[in-house]
Write an enzyme that holds these catalytic residues in place. Sequence first.
Site, PDB file in Angstrom:
ATOM      1  N   GLU A  93       0.833  -1.193   0.000  1.00  0.00           N
ATOM      2  CA  GLU A  93       0.000   0.000   0.000  1.00  0.00           C
ATOM      3  C   GLU A  93       0.872   1.248   0.000  1.00  0.00           C
ATOM      4  O   GLU A  93       1.981   1.249   0.521  1.00  0.00           O
ATOM      5  CB  GLU A  93      -0.913  -0.011   1.237  1.00  0.00           C
ATOM      6  CG  GLU A  93      -1.851  -1.209   1.200  1.00  0.00           C
ATOM      7  CD  GLU A  93      -2.813  -1.293   2.371  1.00  0.00           C
ATOM      8  OE1 GLU A  93      -4.006  -1.515   2.114  1.00  0.00           O
ATOM      9  OE2 GLU A  93      -2.395  -1.155   3.523  1.00  0.00           O
ATOM     10  N   CYS A 106       3.346   8.578   0.908  1.00  0.00           N
ATOM     11  CA  CYS A 106       3.901   7.690   1.920  1.00  0.00           C
ATOM     12  C   CYS A 106       4.077   6.329   1.247  1.00  0.00           C
ATOM     13  O   CYS A 106       3.103   5.747   0.768  1.00  0.00           O
ATOM     14  CB  CYS A 106       2.909   7.626   3.080  1.00  0.00           C
ATOM     15  SG  CYS A 106       3.286   6.374   4.303  1.00  0.00           S
ATOM     16  N   CYS A 113       6.879  -6.938   7.488  1.00  0.00           N
ATOM     17  CA  CYS A 113       7.911  -6.283   8.288  1.00  0.00           C
ATOM     18  C   CYS A 113       8.374  -7.263   9.354  1.00  0.00           C
ATOM     19  O   CYS A 113       7.589  -8.052   9.869  1.00  0.00           O
ATOM     20  CB  CYS A 113       7.297  -5.036   8.942  1.00  0.00           C
ATOM     21  SG  CYS A 113       8.484  -4.027   9.846  1.00  0.00           S
ATOM     22  N   CYS A 117       6.092  -4.686  15.754  1.00  0.00           N
ATOM     23  CA  CYS A 117       5.630  -3.757  16.791  1.00  0.00           C
ATOM     24  C   CYS A 117       4.180  -4.113  17.131  1.00  0.00           C
ATOM     25  O   CYS A 117       3.367  -4.374  16.237  1.00  0.00           O
ATOM     26  CB  CYS A 117       5.720  -2.314  16.304  1.00  0.00           C
ATOM     27  SG  CYS A 117       7.415  -1.815  15.916  1.00  0.00           S
ATOM     28  N   CYS A 120       1.176  -2.143  15.435  1.00  0.00           N
ATOM     29  CA  CYS A 120       1.246  -1.841  14.004  1.00  0.00           C
ATOM     30  C   CYS A 120       0.764  -3.043  13.186  1.00  0.00           C
ATOM     31  O   CYS A 120       1.203  -4.167  13.405  1.00  0.00           O
ATOM     32  CB  CYS A 120       2.680  -1.492  13.627  1.00  0.00           C
ATOM     33  SG  CYS A 120       2.889  -1.083  11.891  1.00  0.00           S
ATOM     34  N   GLY A 160       6.774  -1.701   6.263  1.00  0.00           N
ATOM     35  CA  GLY A 160       8.186  -2.096   6.231  1.00  0.00           C
ATOM     36  C   GLY A 160       9.100  -1.205   7.035  1.00  0.00           C
ATOM     37  O   GLY A 160       8.718  -0.132   7.484  1.00  0.00           O
ATOM     38  N   GLU A 161      10.308  -1.701   7.213  1.00  0.00           N
ATOM     39  CA  GLU A 161      11.339  -0.969   7.944  1.00  0.00           C
ATOM     40  C   GLU A 161      12.427  -0.588   6.929  1.00  0.00           C
ATOM     41  O   GLU A 161      13.221  -1.450   6.519  1.00  0.00           O
ATOM     42  CB  GLU A 161      11.893  -1.868   9.066  1.00  0.00           C
ATOM     43  CG  GLU A 161      13.153  -1.388   9.732  1.00  0.00           C
ATOM     44  CD  GLU A 161      13.113   0.068  10.198  1.00  0.00           C
ATOM     45  OE1 GLU A 161      12.228   0.435  10.970  1.00  0.00           O
ATOM     46  OE2 GLU A 161      13.999   0.840   9.769  1.00  0.00           O
ATOM     47  N   SER A 192      11.701   6.863   8.034  1.00  0.00           N
ATOM     48  CA  SER A 192      11.251   6.604   9.397  1.00  0.00           C
ATOM     49  C   SER A 192      11.738   5.220   9.807  1.00  0.00           C
ATOM     50  O   SER A 192      11.546   4.248   9.084  1.00  0.00           O
ATOM     51  CB  SER A 192       9.724   6.666   9.455  1.00  0.00           C
ATOM     52  OG  SER A 192       9.274   6.465  10.770  1.00  0.00           O
ATOM     53  N   SER A 215      11.140   6.147  15.604  1.00  0.00           N
ATOM     54  CA  SER A 215       9.945   5.810  16.369  1.00  0.00           C
ATOM     55  C   SER A 215      10.348   5.401  17.779  1.00  0.00           C
ATOM     56  O   SER A 215      11.043   4.411  17.958  1.00  0.00           O
ATOM     57  CB  SER A 215       9.204   4.667  15.675  1.00  0.00           C
ATOM     58  OG  SER A 215       8.886   5.056  14.349  1.00  0.00           O
ATOM     59  N   LEU A 216       9.914   6.182  18.751  1.00  0.00           N
ATOM     60  CA  LEU A 216      10.356   5.955  20.126  1.00  0.00           C
ATOM     61  C   LEU A 216       9.273   5.250  20.943  1.00  0.00           C
ATOM     62  O   LEU A 216       9.466   4.152  21.439  1.00  0.00           O
ATOM     63  CB  LEU A 216      10.715   7.307  20.750  1.00  0.00           C
ATOM     64  CG  LEU A 216      11.868   7.346  21.725  1.00  0.00           C
ATOM     65  CD1 LEU A 216      13.122   6.710  21.170  1.00  0.00           C
ATOM     66  CD2 LEU A 216      12.141   8.788  22.116  1.00  0.00           C
ATOM     67  N   HIS A 217       8.151   5.915  21.114  1.00  0.00           N
ATOM     68  CA  HIS A 217       6.931   5.357  21.731  1.00  0.00           C
ATOM     69  C   HIS A 217       7.011   4.982  23.201  1.00  0.00           C
ATOM     70  O   HIS A 217       6.004   4.597  23.792  1.00  0.00           O
ATOM     71  CB  HIS A 217       6.404   4.142  20.945  1.00  0.00           C
ATOM     72  CG  HIS A 217       6.223   4.389  19.485  1.00  0.00           C
ATOM     73  ND1 HIS A 217       5.749   5.570  18.970  1.00  0.00           N
ATOM     74  CD2 HIS A 217       6.459   3.605  18.400  1.00  0.00           C
ATOM     75  CE1 HIS A 217       5.700   5.503  17.655  1.00  0.00           C
ATOM     76  NE2 HIS A 217       6.134   4.331  17.280  1.00  0.00           N
ATOM     77  N   CYS A 334      -1.136   5.861  10.057  1.00  0.00           N
ATOM     78  CA  CYS A 334       0.070   5.207  10.560  1.00  0.00           C
ATOM     79  C   CYS A 334      -0.279   3.849  11.150  1.00  0.00           C
ATOM     80  O   CYS A 334      -1.179   3.747  11.975  1.00  0.00           O
ATOM     81  CB  CYS A 334       0.702   6.013  11.687  1.00  0.00           C
ATOM     82  SG  CYS A 334       1.027   7.704  11.296  1.00  0.00           S
TER      83      CYS A 334
END
Length: 342
Positions: A93, A106, A113, A117, A120, A160-161, A192, A215-217, A334
């Site tokens: 996507e 985006c 991935c 997480c 996600c 994905g990363e 990101s 990305s911390l979170h 997101c």
Amino acid sequence: MNSKSSIHGLLFEELAAFCREHGQPAFRAKQIWGWLYAKRVASFDEMKNLPAPLRNLLGEHFCFQCLEKIETKGATGQTQKLLLKLEDDELIEAVLIPARARRTVCISSQVGCKMACAFCASGQCGFHRNLTAGEMVEQVLFAAEIYGERPTNVVYMGVGEPLDNYDETLKSIRILNHPDGLGIGARKITISTSGVIPGIERLAGEGLQVELSVSLHASENELRSKLMPSNKRWPLNALLQACSDYTAKTKRIITFEYTLIKGMNDLPEQAQKLTELLRKFPCRVNLIPLSEVEEFNGERATPEAMQYFFKTLEKAGINATLRDSKGSALKAACGQLRARKL
Ligand code: SAH
């Protein structure tokens, strides 16, 4: 399956080398590149100023459009989600996010991935494969076709990363950034990452002006490892050290993403802990409301909790923004993008 690689996955220098190897004059690469990225034609046949044998040669070696648009959701001029099919029938996507003068796209960097997480959707079905640079560039071209103009901003925040697919991601950036191509400025391109330290270290040495989001979170290891299993491999202190080294080396300010989840990472003491962690070096913080994902049993933080978090950071002199997440009605926000099979 078509085994030819995408013409859009070639660097300008690789295209020039291909032309040279096939006895073509040096200006051909620039002509082809112009058709691909300035005029954005849909086939080799439309490259009118190329001799027919050269058009045929290109067609024998490369595929032109390796992705197929399966579905578009959302209205023109608003957030739109594209479902795209790859040559091996995998689905990815991409999301168009127009805002005032900006035309952002985006894009996805992998099918699935590995990071898994908890909040996600992208990693819920595991990892299938890396995308090629051509498959990433083609997503931007689909967006250009819908916008009717080239996108102004590209964010690697889809499925994905990107730093787990480092070489192809960087290659796609160099193609998008090329001044004779789409000419998307490096500062308009955002990578990101969930915090892949070796990737951050490599990126610091590239001499590129791209934006980096991390990305911390969470502000402590126990919670971060629960939310983001990759934290066990690349824990907070090592990650922040890599970020600090990145900033020192590149003079680029990092943006930290922090998705606020009710009762989990949105408490006042967690806001305080975050300010203590980040006070040390220049950065920005994006506070994002959680997007709903079926597989995750968490709720978005209340507006009051988000405000409190924002004010705490602001008072500590940290440059924070409260973002509203676009595209949730389309499941295009997101963390709501996923890899699927037809
Ligand atoms: N793998 C990269 C890029 C993809 S995700 C990364 O992790 O940064 C882009 C951003 O959306 C990341 O900050 C990610 O943590 C966040 N995100 C993922 N799921 C989300 C959700 N359900 N709600 C809000 N943000 C989410």
